[in-house]
Design a protein around this motif. Structure first.
Motif, PDB file in Angstrom:
ATOM      1  N   ASN A  28      17.704 -12.452   7.466  1.00  0.00           N
ATOM      2  CA  ASN A  28      18.086 -12.153   6.079  1.00  0.00           C
ATOM      3  C   ASN A  28      16.949 -11.621   5.228  1.00  0.00           C
ATOM      4  OD1 ASN A  28      20.667 -13.072   6.643  1.00  0.00           O
ATOM      5  ND2 ASN A  28      20.255 -15.139   5.930  1.00  0.00           N
ATOM      6  N   PHE A  29      15.725 -11.623   5.755  1.00  0.00           N
ATOM      7  CA  PHE A  29      14.567 -11.274   4.941  1.00  0.00           C
ATOM      8  C   PHE A  29      13.787 -10.113   5.554  1.00  0.00           C
ATOM      9  CE2 PHE A  29      14.367 -16.126   4.167  1.00  0.00           C
ATOM     10  CZ  PHE A  29      15.340 -16.042   3.191  1.00  0.00           C
ATOM     11  N   SER A  30      13.074  -9.390   4.688  1.00  0.00           N
ATOM     12  CA  SER A  30      12.061  -8.431   5.142  1.00  0.00           C
ATOM     13  C   SER A  30      10.758  -8.767   4.440  1.00  0.00           C
ATOM     14  CB  SER A  30      12.483  -6.995   4.832  1.00  0.00           C
ATOM     15  OG  SER A  30      12.607  -6.794   3.435  1.00  0.00           O
ATOM     16  N   ALA A  31       9.639  -8.551   5.120  1.00  0.00           N
ATOM     17  CA  ALA A  31       8.334  -8.987   4.630  1.00  0.00           C
ATOM     18  C   ALA A  31       7.566  -7.840   3.996  1.00  0.00           C
ATOM     19  CB  ALA A  31       7.520  -9.585   5.770  1.00  0.00           C
ATOM     20  N   LEU A  32       7.028  -8.110   2.804  1.00  0.00           N
ATOM     21  CA  LEU A  32       6.096  -7.212   2.139  1.00  0.00           C
ATOM     22  C   LEU A  32       4.804  -7.991   1.975  1.00  0.00           C
ATOM     23  CD1 LEU A  32       5.524  -4.521   0.711  1.00  0.00           C
ATOM     24  CD2 LEU A  32       6.476  -5.515  -1.384  1.00  0.00           C
ATOM     25  N   ALA A  33       3.809  -7.689   2.792  1.00  0.00           N
ATOM     26  CA  ALA A  33       2.582  -8.471   2.850  1.00  0.00           C
ATOM     27  C   ALA A  33       1.533  -7.870   1.929  1.00  0.00           C
ATOM     28  CB  ALA A  33       2.057  -8.515   4.284  1.00  0.00           C
ATOM     29  N   LEU A  44       5.180  -6.351  14.367  1.00  0.00           N
ATOM     30  CA  LEU A  44       5.776  -5.094  13.917  1.00  0.00           C
ATOM     31  C   LEU A  44       6.841  -5.376  12.860  1.00  0.00           C
ATOM     32  CD1 LEU A  44       6.231  -3.290  17.367  1.00  0.00           C
ATOM     33  CD2 LEU A  44       4.462  -2.856  15.634  1.00  0.00           C
ATOM     34  N   GLY A  45       6.995  -4.437  11.942  1.00  0.00           N
ATOM     35  CA  GLY A  45       8.013  -4.586  10.917  1.00  0.00           C
ATOM     36  C   GLY A  45       7.495  -5.089   9.592  1.00  0.00           C
ATOM     37  N   VAL A  46       6.182  -5.261   9.498  1.00  0.00           N
ATOM     38  CA  VAL A  46       5.589  -5.750   8.248  1.00  0.00           C
ATOM     39  C   VAL A  46       5.160  -4.558   7.400  1.00  0.00           C
ATOM     40  CG1 VAL A  46       3.728  -7.088   7.200  1.00  0.00           C
ATOM     41  CG2 VAL A  46       4.777  -7.858   9.334  1.00  0.00           C
ATOM     42  N   GLU A  47       5.634  -4.536   6.181  1.00  0.00           N
ATOM     43  CA  GLU A  47       5.191  -3.527   5.214  1.00  0.00           C
ATOM     44  C   GLU A  47       4.002  -4.096   4.450  1.00  0.00           C
ATOM     45  OE1 GLU A  47       6.937  -1.001   1.379  1.00  0.00           O
ATOM     46  OE2 GLU A  47       8.235  -2.376   2.503  1.00  0.00           O
ATOM     47  N   HIS A  48       2.928  -3.338   4.326  1.00  0.00           N
ATOM     48  CA  HIS A  48       1.711  -3.842   3.683  1.00  0.00           C
ATOM     49  C   HIS A  48       1.439  -3.113   2.377  1.00  0.00           C
ATOM     50  CE1 HIS A  48      -2.745  -3.683   2.975  1.00  0.00           C
ATOM     51  NE2 HIS A  48      -2.581  -4.977   3.093  1.00  0.00           N
ATOM     52  N   VAL A  49       0.990  -3.880   1.384  1.00  0.00           N
ATOM     53  CA  VAL A  49       0.489  -3.282   0.148  1.00  0.00           C
ATOM     54  C   VAL A  49      -0.887  -3.854  -0.120  1.00  0.00           C
ATOM     55  CG1 VAL A  49       2.736  -2.843  -0.877  1.00  0.00           C
ATOM     56  CG2 VAL A  49       1.640  -5.044  -1.274  1.00  0.00           C
ATOM     57  N   HIS A  50      -1.776  -3.002  -0.611  1.00  0.00           N
ATOM     58  CA  HIS A  50      -3.139  -3.441  -0.894  1.00  0.00           C
ATOM     59  C   HIS A  50      -3.163  -4.284  -2.162  1.00  0.00           C
ATOM     60  CE1 HIS A  50      -7.282  -3.035  -2.553  1.00  0.00           C
ATOM     61  NE2 HIS A  50      -7.572  -3.303  -1.292  1.00  0.00           N
ATOM     62  N   LEU A  51      -3.781  -5.449  -2.063  1.00  0.00           N
ATOM     63  CA  LEU A  51      -3.865  -6.375  -3.183  1.00  0.00           C
ATOM     64  C   LEU A  51      -5.239  -6.245  -3.827  1.00  0.00           C
ATOM     65  CD1 LEU A  51      -2.083  -8.579  -4.494  1.00  0.00           C
ATOM     66  CD2 LEU A  51      -3.318 -10.239  -3.121  1.00  0.00           C
ATOM     67  N   ALA A  52      -5.271  -5.751  -5.056  1.00  0.00           N
ATOM     68  CA  ALA A  52      -6.538  -5.592  -5.770  1.00  0.00           C
ATOM     69  C   ALA A  52      -6.900  -6.902  -6.470  1.00  0.00           C
ATOM     70  CB  ALA A  52      -6.405  -4.450  -6.774  1.00  0.00           C
ATOM     71  N   GLU A  53      -7.748  -6.821  -7.493  1.00  0.00           N
ATOM     72  CA  GLU A  53      -8.126  -8.020  -8.240  1.00  0.00           C
ATOM     73  C   GLU A  53      -6.895  -8.588  -8.942  1.00  0.00           C
ATOM     74  OE1 GLU A  53     -11.031  -9.427  -8.011  1.00  0.00           O
ATOM     75  OE2 GLU A  53     -11.685  -7.835  -6.662  1.00  0.00           O
ATOM     76  N   LEU A  54      -6.515  -9.775  -8.544  1.00  0.00           N
ATOM     77  CA  LEU A  54      -5.250 -10.344  -9.007  1.00  0.00           C
ATOM     78  C   LEU A  54      -5.178 -10.550 -10.515  1.00  0.00           C
ATOM     79  CD1 LEU A  54      -4.390 -13.054  -6.326  1.00  0.00           C
ATOM     80  CD2 LEU A  54      -2.870 -11.262  -7.123  1.00  0.00           C
ATOM     81  N   GLU A  55      -6.307 -10.945 -11.115  1.00  0.00           N
ATOM     82  CA  GLU A  55      -6.232 -11.317 -12.525  1.00  0.00           C
ATOM     83  C   GLU A  55      -6.028 -10.122 -13.456  1.00  0.00           C
ATOM     84  OE1 GLU A  55     -10.717 -11.750 -11.481  1.00  0.00           O
ATOM     85  OE2 GLU A  55      -8.769 -11.812 -10.473  1.00  0.00           O
ATOM     86  N   THR A  56      -6.321  -8.910 -12.964  1.00  0.00           N
ATOM     87  CA  THR A  56      -6.165  -7.731 -13.821  1.00  0.00           C
ATOM     88  C   THR A  56      -5.246  -6.670 -13.216  1.00  0.00           C
ATOM     89  OG1 THR A  56      -8.144  -6.742 -12.820  1.00  0.00           O
ATOM     90  CG2 THR A  56      -8.455  -8.033 -14.846  1.00  0.00           C
ATOM     91  N   ALA A  57      -4.751  -6.909 -12.025  1.00  0.00           N
ATOM     92  CA  ALA A  57      -4.008  -5.877 -11.297  1.00  0.00           C
ATOM     93  C   ALA A  57      -2.651  -5.595 -11.921  1.00  0.00           C
ATOM     94  CB  ALA A  57      -3.833  -6.293  -9.835  1.00  0.00           C
ATOM     95  N   CYS A  58      -2.209  -4.363 -11.705  1.00  0.00           N
ATOM     96  CA  CYS A  58      -0.847  -3.959 -12.069  1.00  0.00           C
ATOM     97  C   CYS A  58      -0.023  -3.905 -10.774  1.00  0.00           C
ATOM     98  CB  CYS A  58      -0.863  -2.599 -12.748  1.00  0.00           C
ATOM     99  SG  CYS A  58       0.796  -1.975 -13.137  1.00  0.00           S
ATOM    100  N   PHE A  59       1.063  -4.650 -10.764  1.00  0.00           N
ATOM    101  CA  PHE A  59       1.856  -4.779  -9.543  1.00  0.00           C
ATOM    102  C   PHE A  59       3.169  -4.007  -9.594  1.00  0.00           C
ATOM    103  CE2 PHE A  59      -0.568  -8.704 -10.217  1.00  0.00           C
ATOM    104  CZ  PHE A  59      -1.312  -8.735  -9.061  1.00  0.00           C
ATOM    105  N   SER A  60       3.374  -3.238 -10.641  1.00  0.00           N
ATOM    106  CA  SER A  60       4.678  -2.602 -10.846  1.00  0.00           C
ATOM    107  C   SER A  60       5.059  -1.673  -9.701  1.00  0.00           C
ATOM    108  CB  SER A  60       4.692  -1.840 -12.173  1.00  0.00           C
ATOM    109  OG  SER A  60       3.656  -0.876 -12.204  1.00  0.00           O
TER     110      SER A  60
END
Length: 318
Positions: A28-33, A44-60
Motif C-alpha cells: 500500500n505504500f511507496s517510499a520517498l527517502a 530497488l524502488g526507492v525514490e530519493h530526494v536530497h535533504l539539505a539543512e533541515l532548519e532552513t530548508a524549503c521542502f515544497s
C-alpha cells in the motif's frame, strides 16, 4: 488502489534504513527517502530526494503528493557531548528543524506527521515494576530529552492549528543488525569472551528490536486510532543486564562469562571513576508500558527478544 507516498527523513540512519526497506515491500505504500546522500543498501524502488539543512530548508518541491511524513532525522544523544551549549545544538535540529518541516508538510496537505521521539522525554529511570506510561508527566533530564519534548509540544500545537494529524513514538534503546554505540560495544565485549562483573544484576530494562519498532511505525502510518496520540515502543519483554548479556552470548553460541559482583559495589566503583551515567544504564531500571499500542492499535511486537538478538548478532558487522 493508489499507493500512499511515505516520506522518510533520516533515511540513511539506523531506523530510517530499516523503515525504507519495509515501506518498499509494503503493497500500500511507496517510499520517498530524504537524506544527504543515496544509500547503496536501499532496495530497488526507492525514490530519493536530497535533504539539505533541515532548519532552513524549503521542502515544497517534494512534499506534493506525500500522504505521511515519518520524521526519523535527529541530532542523536551522545554520552560525552563537547559542544559549548548542547541544548542549543539539539534544539536546532530536533526542535526548529522538525517544526520547519512539519509546518511545510501541513501547508502542503500532508495528512499525518509521525515523529520518532525518545523515552528520554519520560525520564532516565523507573522503579522496578512501575514502567513509564504515555500519560506520565514528562521529566527529561538532559538536553536531548528536553529537545525531543519541546518538539513534541510544538507538533501538538501545530496539530491544533492546522488539522494535520500527529503521531509520536518514544522508543527506548533500539537494537538490531548494524546497531552502533553502547549496544555494539556490549556485543564486542561478549564476543571476546572476557569475564564481565555483571552476573548479579537484577534490574529490568525495556528494549525494542528494530523489526518491532518498524512494525509499530508501519501500523501508525494509517491506523485511524493513532491520530494525535503518543505511544511507547518496546519488545514487551523486559530484561536485566545479566539476562541481556546471557541472551547475546546465547545468540552467538558462546558461553556468558559473568562474575556475580553485587550491584551496590559496582555502583560505588563507577561513582569513584566518574562513570555514574554508565552505571545507571547497566544497573538501573527503565521500563515502558506498551499497553496503549496494544489496546488502541491492536499491535503486538512480532519478534521475540530471543529472535531479535539472534538477528542482531547474525547480521551485525560488530
Amino acid at each position: 488502489m493508489t499507493r500512499q507516498k511515505i516520506l522518510i527523513t533520516g533515511a540513511n540512519g539506523f531506523i530510517g534504513t530499516a523503515l525504507v526497506r519495509r515501506i518498499v515491500d509494503h503493497s500500500n505504500f511507496s517510499a520517498l527517502a530524504a537524506s544527504r546522500k543515496i544509500n547503496p543498501d536501499w532496495p530497488l524502488g526507492v525514490e530519493h530526494v536530497h535533504l539539505a539543512e533541515l532548519e532552513t530548508a524549503c521542502f515544497s518541491d517534494f512534499l506534493s503528493g506525500v500522504d505521511t511524513v515519518v520524521h526519523c532525522a535527529a541530532r542523536v544523544h551522545v554520552m560525552s557531548d563537547q559542544v559549548p551549549d548542547p541544548l542549543f545544538e539539539f534544539q536546532k535540529i530536533n526542535v526548529h528543524a522538525t517544526l520547519n518541516l512539519a509546518r511545510q508538510a501541513a501547508a502542503a496537505g500532508v495528512r499525518r506527521f509521525l515523529f520518532i521521539s525518545s523515552v528520554k522525554v519520560n525520564g532516565e529511570s523507573t522503579e522496578q515494576g512501575k514502567p513509564f506510561s504515555p500519560i506520565d508527566v514528562p521529566a527529561p533530564e538532559d538536553p536531548y530529552g528536553l529537545s525531543k519534548l519541546e518538539a513534541e509540544q510544538g507538533l501538538m500545537r501545530l496539530a491544533g492549528e492546522t488539522g494535520m494529524e500527529i503521531v509520536i513514538i518514544r522508543p527506548p534503546l533500539v537494537y538490531g543488525p548494524g546497531v552502533k554505540g553502547n549496544f555494539a560495544s556490549l556485543i564486542k565485549l561478549v564476543s571476546k569472551g572476557l569475564p564481565l562483573p555483571l552476573g548479579a544484576i537484577h534490574n529490568k530494562r525495556s528494549l525494542v528490536g528494530i523489526d518491532n519498532l518498524v512494525d509499530l511505525i508501519i501500523r501508525c502510518i494509517d491506523h485511524p486510532a493513532a491520530a494525535n496520540q503518543v505511544f511507547l515502543a518496546g519488545d514487551g519483554e523486559d530484561l536485566s543486564t545479566t539476562e541481556l548479556l546471557r541472551g547475546v552470548a546465547e545468540a552467538m553460541g558462546r558461553p556468558a562469562r559473568l562474575i556475580p559482583v553485587p550491584a551496590a559495589l559496582l555502583s560505588l566503583g563507577a561513582a569513584l571513576l566518574g562513570k555514574r551515567a554508565v552505571a545507571q544504564r547497566l544497573l538501573g531500571s527503565l521500563q515502558v508500558d506498551i499497553g496503549k499500542a496494544r489496546e488502541l492499535l491492536g499491535w503486538e511486537p512480532p519478534v521475540s527478544v530471543k529472535e531479535g538478538l539472534r538477528r542482531c548478532v547474525r547480521d551485525s558487522s560488530v
